[in-house]
Write an enzyme that holds these catalytic residues in place. Structure first.
Site, PDB file in Angstrom:
ATOM      1  N   GLU A  76       0.820  -1.199   0.000  1.00 28.22           N
ATOM      2  CA  GLU A  76       0.000   0.000   0.000  1.00 28.22           C
ATOM      3  C   GLU A  76       0.860   1.257   0.000  1.00 28.22           C
ATOM      4  O   GLU A  76       0.618   2.184  -0.768  1.00 28.22           O
ATOM      5  CB  GLU A  76      -0.920   0.004   1.229  1.00 28.22           C
ATOM      6  CG  GLU A  76      -1.979  -1.092   1.233  1.00 28.22           C
ATOM      7  CD  GLU A  76      -3.121  -0.821   0.279  1.00 28.22           C
ATOM      8  OE1 GLU A  76      -3.310   0.347  -0.100  1.00 28.22           O
ATOM      9  OE2 GLU A  76      -3.823  -1.767  -0.091  1.00 28.22           O
ATOM     10  N   ASP A  94      -8.348   8.190 -10.231  1.00 29.67           N
ATOM     11  CA  ASP A  94      -9.190   7.271 -11.006  1.00 29.67           C
ATOM     12  C   ASP A  94     -10.654   7.285 -10.567  1.00 29.67           C
ATOM     13  O   ASP A  94     -11.318   6.255 -10.542  1.00 29.67           O
ATOM     14  CB  ASP A  94      -8.627   5.849 -10.909  1.00 29.67           C
ATOM     15  CG  ASP A  94      -8.436   5.399  -9.462  1.00 29.67           C
ATOM     16  OD1 ASP A  94      -8.718   6.208  -8.558  1.00 29.67           O
ATOM     17  OD2 ASP A  94      -8.015   4.248  -9.250  1.00 29.67           O
TER      18      ASP A  94
END
Length: 298
Positions: A76, A94
């Site tokens: 992450e 996104d």
């Protein structure tokens, strides 16, 4: 952090009650990971209330959860120092909104119609003492502004203002409590249930399920934890089942915007290598954790 377009489980827990009674004693220490994890006390990375709650509801202790979080945070944030990311905030490119905290709660967007960020803000209002907690109440406590459009939280402040306010919560004990409470409700509870109903209880299996759930969604389509589990067979032998689970997850983990290749395959390999090496309890595993996370993020 990577989040998902899959639907997510959101169940009310008793965690906030426990936290509210112990909030005065809550103190989390964010020490440098590479040094403190080798020589320090992993329990110090959790508030007393959070630590007790995790032990009671998952059967795992502070050392095991600390190691799970290191394995989660490598793909992450490319770091084992997971405690530095309570105040993490970034606007995603996104159409998933903003992502925040140690498990990447999102505010949502066109590609994330079921975000967990709104739940986090409501939980923050709750653990802060609100008698009728709300998303708007949580936002107001932080000093940020946004409006709900269906299930999506649209932040109306600028990115620098919003993320600046979230960054400032890094050492806020109530924010950390709210993060762990939401993390449990959305991902951990379902993951533990799925492990236990198969007769599994190891830290490695529970951590593997949690990592899949937060990366790909707890339930929903074929890529979610629920979907991967449905294709992993029915073996009652934990090693056999988990070997199949890792193989099935590897096929999809770099697709559907879950991870940028080859980060997804390396993400799964961390867990599968630990299984092969017999590190299923994630105890006294400092060297093993460093070894399996020694790969380059792309």
């Amino acid at each position: 952090m990577t989040t998902t377009t899959n639907s997510k489980i959101k169940r009310k827990s008793l965690f906030s009650i426990l936290l509210s009674s112990a909030i005065a004693a809550t103190l989390l220490v964010a020490a440098p990971a590479q040094q403190s994890h080798a020589a320090g006390n992993p329990d110090a990375n959790f508030s007393p209330a959070t630590l007790q709650f995790l032990k009671t509801n998952t059967g795992l202790d502070g050392e095991q959860w600390d190691n799970i979080m290191k394995l989660v945070n490598k793909p992450e944030q490319d770091s084992l120092d997971w405690t530095k990311f309570y105040g993490y905030c970034e606007k995603l490119p996104d159409k998933r909104g903003y992502t925040m905290g140690i498990f990447g709660a999102t505010t949502g967007g066109a590609n994330d119609p079921n975000p967990d960020g709104p739940t986090l803000f409501k939980k923050y209002d709750e653990v802060s003492g609100a008698s009728n907690p709300s998303i708007q109440g949580g936002l107001a406590r932080i000093g940020v502004h946004g409006t709900m459009k269906g299930s999506i939280l649209e932040i109306t402040d600028s990115g620098s203002v919003f993320c600046g306010k979230i960054n400032a919560l890094q050492n806020n004990s109530k924010w950390r409590d709210a993060i762990w409470s939401t993390f449990y409700d959305v991902y951990i509870k379902y993951s533990v249930q799925q492990a236990r109903q198969r007769g599994f209880s190891s830290a490695l299996t529970i951590g593997s399920f949690v990592d899949t759930a937060l990366n790909q969604g707890s339930t929903g389509d074929s890529g979610s934890l629920e979907g991967v589990l449905s294709r992993s067979g029915t073996s009652k032998d934990e090693k056999t089942f988990m070997t199949s689970f890792y193989a099935k997850r590897t096929l999809i983990v770099d697709t559907n915007d879950y991870n940028q290749p080859p980060n997804g395959k390396n993400r799964v390999k961390q867990w599968s290598t630990l299984l092969k090496n017999g590190e299923t309890d994630l105890k006294n595993a400092d060297a093993a954790i460093v070894q399996v996370t020694n790969w380059e993020m792309k």
